[in-house]
Write a protein that holds these residues in place. Structure first.
Motif, mmCIF file in Angstrom:
data_model
loop_
_atom_site.group_PDB
_atom_site.id
_atom_site.type_symbol
_atom_site.label_atom_id
_atom_site.label_comp_id
_atom_site.label_asym_id
_atom_site.label_seq_id
_atom_site.Cartn_x
_atom_site.Cartn_y
_atom_site.Cartn_z
ATOM 1 N N LYS A 1 0.855 -0.755 -0.190
ATOM 2 C CA LYS A 1 0.223 0.068 -0.564
ATOM 3 C C LYS A 1 0.885 1.206 -0.112
ATOM 4 C CE LYS A 1 -3.882 -2.067 0.121
ATOM 5 N NZ LYS A 1 -3.283 -3.362 0.196
ATOM 6 N N ASP B 1 -9.889 2.009 1.611
ATOM 7 C CA ASP B 1 -11.312 2.454 1.071
ATOM 8 C C ASP B 1 -12.364 3.434 0.981
ATOM 9 O OD1 ASP B 1 -10.687 -0.883 -1.035
ATOM 10 O OD2 ASP B 1 -10.976 -0.465 1.319
ATOM 11 N N LEU C 1 -10.145 6.680 -0.730
ATOM 12 C CA LEU C 1 -10.043 6.034 -2.520
ATOM 13 C C LEU C 1 -10.805 6.706 -2.873
ATOM 14 C CD1 LEU C 1 -9.120 5.055 -4.872
ATOM 15 C CD2 LEU C 1 -9.908 2.748 -4.229
ATOM 16 N N THR C 2 -12.345 6.285 -2.077
ATOM 17 C CA THR C 2 -13.772 6.882 -2.553
ATOM 18 C C THR C 2 -13.753 8.573 -2.577
ATOM 19 O OG1 THR C 2 -14.411 5.127 -1.635
ATOM 20 C CG2 THR C 2 -16.165 7.496 -2.010
ATOM 21 N N LYS D 1 -5.026 3.992 -2.948
ATOM 22 C CA LYS D 1 -4.690 2.913 -1.998
ATOM 23 C C LYS D 1 -3.671 2.560 -3.733
ATOM 24 C CE LYS D 1 -7.257 -1.260 -1.953
ATOM 25 N NZ LYS D 1 -9.035 -1.710 -1.831
ATOM 26 N N HIS E 1 -11.411 2.943 -11.588
ATOM 27 C CA HIS E 1 -12.379 3.212 -11.484
ATOM 28 C C HIS E 1 -12.930 4.397 -11.569
ATOM 29 C CE1 HIS E 1 -13.400 1.084 -7.022
ATOM 30 N NE2 HIS E 1 -11.546 1.064 -6.957
ATOM 31 N N HIS F 1 -15.330 -4.915 -0.077
ATOM 32 C CA HIS F 1 -14.975 -3.337 -0.141
ATOM 33 C C HIS F 1 -13.926 -3.359 -1.617
ATOM 34 C CE1 HIS F 1 -10.084 -4.514 0.933
ATOM 35 N NE2 HIS F 1 -11.448 -5.475 2.065
ATOM 36 N N TYR F 2 -13.529 -4.176 -2.496
ATOM 37 C CA TYR F 2 -13.294 -3.047 -3.454
ATOM 38 C C TYR F 2 -14.207 -2.347 -4.045
ATOM 39 C CZ TYR F 2 -9.475 -6.470 -3.445
ATOM 40 O OH TYR F 2 -8.395 -7.444 -2.131
ATOM 41 N N LEU G 1 -16.005 -0.557 -2.603
ATOM 42 C CA LEU G 1 -17.175 0.921 -1.688
ATOM 43 C C LEU G 1 -16.894 2.021 -2.677
ATOM 44 C CD1 LEU G 1 -17.593 0.501 0.971
ATOM 45 C CD2 LEU G 1 -15.774 2.040 1.661
ATOM 46 N N PRO G 2 -15.846 2.280 -3.685
ATOM 47 C CA PRO G 2 -15.839 3.790 -4.119
ATOM 48 C C PRO G 2 -16.856 3.704 -5.149
ATOM 49 C CG PRO G 2 -13.705 2.771 -4.509
ATOM 50 C CD PRO G 2 -14.982 1.757 -3.858
#
Length: 516
Positions: free
Chosen positions: A58, A133, A136-137, A173, A180, A313-314, A316-317
């Motif tokens: 990370k 996450d 990242l979102t 991330k 995304h 959770h991948y 989540l965005p």
């Protein structure tokens, strides 16, 4: 925007409640706190380390932020745990802002989207954790705002903002931010309105954004690659980017994994007739805003389904995109008993609480840590309040929102004693801390540094994979501490304590010569 701010505050207060009702959870949350701790005690600020080894899985943004919090208020667990939820709360507000940009003539849709996201059980669970996450979102939402702005007026400021958002996501991330953002960025001709920029202008703008992102990421990545050496370069440039696209190194799941999660991701608003209507292809293609959302969410869903490594959770965005879609079809009528099926998750939880209270759950019996009746009673009361609110509250959206809110709080109230008994690293940290200088080792090869922050350890924990390694370590560390989860006798060492850990027990050993 008052309704957006109210939903943001609602999420923040609920997330705070959930944090107080559960410990820092191993292995993910404890691992990331340990990486930040090692950065604090003298590790490189450019190249993260975990348990004394390079940690290229990370990027460092979360670890930087945790250390910033510690620099301002001292080293403590609780303030550091607020970082992830703070970004999740910001994402709720940004979701409302994006709704205002997509549909300026529908001001109520902003508040509806923020409310749907704020009470989503998936969002509440992962948005309240110390993970990457939610950050990242936030970056993904900023990128979508920039893309929409560029589609309306392709100015340099919009492209620079897009580049900054992508760089923000990389710092959060890694290059996964591209999965995304790229589907929407590369399909502008499919979602933008008739006044959209030409393909040439759009391509030049994306190139400018990419250049800005590379320059910003290079401020960290170039020094990190130099300081980290060949091992770190391989980890960052291959294993954690291209390598994951080709073959997963962990978390392998079937291709339909995320499709199976979709019903939970859209509950409860997506289970209603108006909500489901908004997910029909005809409605998703109705205007530029919904087309953007469909390509954003659909592109990411397709990409992550094709990659073998999957975790819930991948995606989540993409939760804001789902909330924005569903916000166009809010229910209006008061709920009746015939709508009781919308509360099925709460009814399932009530049944599980009853089974736990009567000892009918084998997994709990094996742990020898039965859930106390008082916690089950609190959880049950919370769920019943949600069901009554669902049937009695006049506002249909607010009544529906009561279901996921009370479900998440009720589950945490009921499970909190078990979570603190089995997952809290505090007691283990106190037990191992005094042996830091003498040496600490574990016999499980899957150790994820879950003790390092809890024990405020200054030295790495050795991982011993064979009896020969144990014997050699014992000779080199006669006053050291060995932790074992296998329950086997260890020659030359005596067990003196046993502490629960997740589904098992850590037995603590010392050399027979020094054991009390």
């Amino acid at each position: 925007m008052r309704s957006v701010l109210s939903s943001t505050l609602l999420f923040a207060l609920t997330a705070l409640t959930l944090i107080l009702l559960r410990p820092l959870m191993p292995v993910d949350e404890t691992r990331y706190m340990a990486a930040a701790w090692e950065m604090r005690i003298g590790g490189s600020a450019w190249v993260p380390h975990l348990n004394g080894a390079l940690y290229g899985h990370k990027p460092p943004l979360l670890f930087w932020l945790i250390n910033l919090v510690w620099a301002l208020g001292g080293i403590a667990e609780f303030p550091a745990r607020l970082i992830g939820p703070a970004f999740a709360a910001a994402s709720v507000a940004l979701t409302g802002l994006l709704a205002r940009q997509l549909w300026p003539n529908q001001p109520d849709r902003a508040g509806a989207a923020a409310l749907i996201l704020a009470v989503s059980p998936v969002w509440l669970l992962f948005g309240s954790t110390t993970m990457f996450d939610a950050v990242l979102t936030c970056a993904t939402l900023l990128a979508m705002l920039s893309l929409w702005s560029a589609a309306q007026q392709p100015r340099r400021a919009a492209w620079a903002a897009l580049g900054a958002a992508v760089a923000f996501g990389v710092y959060a991330k890694g290059p996964v931010i591209l999965l995304h953002v790229m589907p929407a960025a590369f399909t502008m001709a499919l979602w933008a309105g008739p006044a959209r920029p030409s393909g040439r202008v759009w391509a030049k703008g994306l190139g400018l954004a990419l250049l800005a992102a590379l320059l910003l990421v290079g401020l960290w990545l170039v020094p990190a690659l130099i300081l980290g050496g060949e091992e770190y370069r391989t980890e960052v440039l291959w294993r954690q980017s291209g390598g994951r696209m080709v073959a997963s190194f962990a978390h392998q799941k079937p291709w339909w994994f995320f499709l199976a999660l979709l019903p939970l991701m859209i509950w409860p608003f997506g289970w209603t007739r108006p909500g489901l209507a908004m997910l029909r292809p005809r409605r998703l293609l109705a205007d530029p805003g919904t087309r953007l959302l469909a390509l954003w969410a659909g592109g990411a869903l397709t990409a992550f389904s094709l990659i073998s490594g999957k975790q819930a959770h991948y995606l989540l965005p993409e939760m804001p995109a789902l909330a924005l879609m569903l916000a166009g079809g809010l229910p209006t009528r008061k709920w009746r008993r015939r709508d009781f099926w919308l509360a099925l998750p709460l009814l399932a939880a009530l049944a599980a609480f009853s089974a736990a209270a009567t000892g009918l759950i084998p997994a709990l019996r094996k742990l020898h840590d039965p859930l106390p009746l008082w916690s089950l009673a609190l959880g049950t009361a919370c769920l019943l309040i949600g069901i009554v609110g669902f049937l009695r509250l006049r506002s249909a959206p607010v009544a529906l929102a009561a279901l996921p809110l009370t479900l998440m709080i009720g589950l945490h109230l009921a499970l909190s004693p078990l979570l603190f008994a089995r997952y809290d690293m505090t007691a283990l940290g106190r037990a191992v801390g005094p042996f830091d200088s003498a040496g600490i080792a574990v016999t499980d090869g899957t150790y994820h540094a879950q003790l390092n922050f809890a024990g405020r350890l200054l030295h790495p924990v050795a991982r011993l994979a064979s009896p020969e390694a144990v014997a050699a370590w014992r000779q080199a560390h006669p006053d050291g501490l060995l932790l074992d989860q296998n329950g086997l006798s260890i020659p030359g060492m005596t067990p003196f304590a046993a502490l629960p850990y997740r589904g098992g027990t850590y037995t603590l050993y010392r050399s027979e010569e020094v054991a009390p």
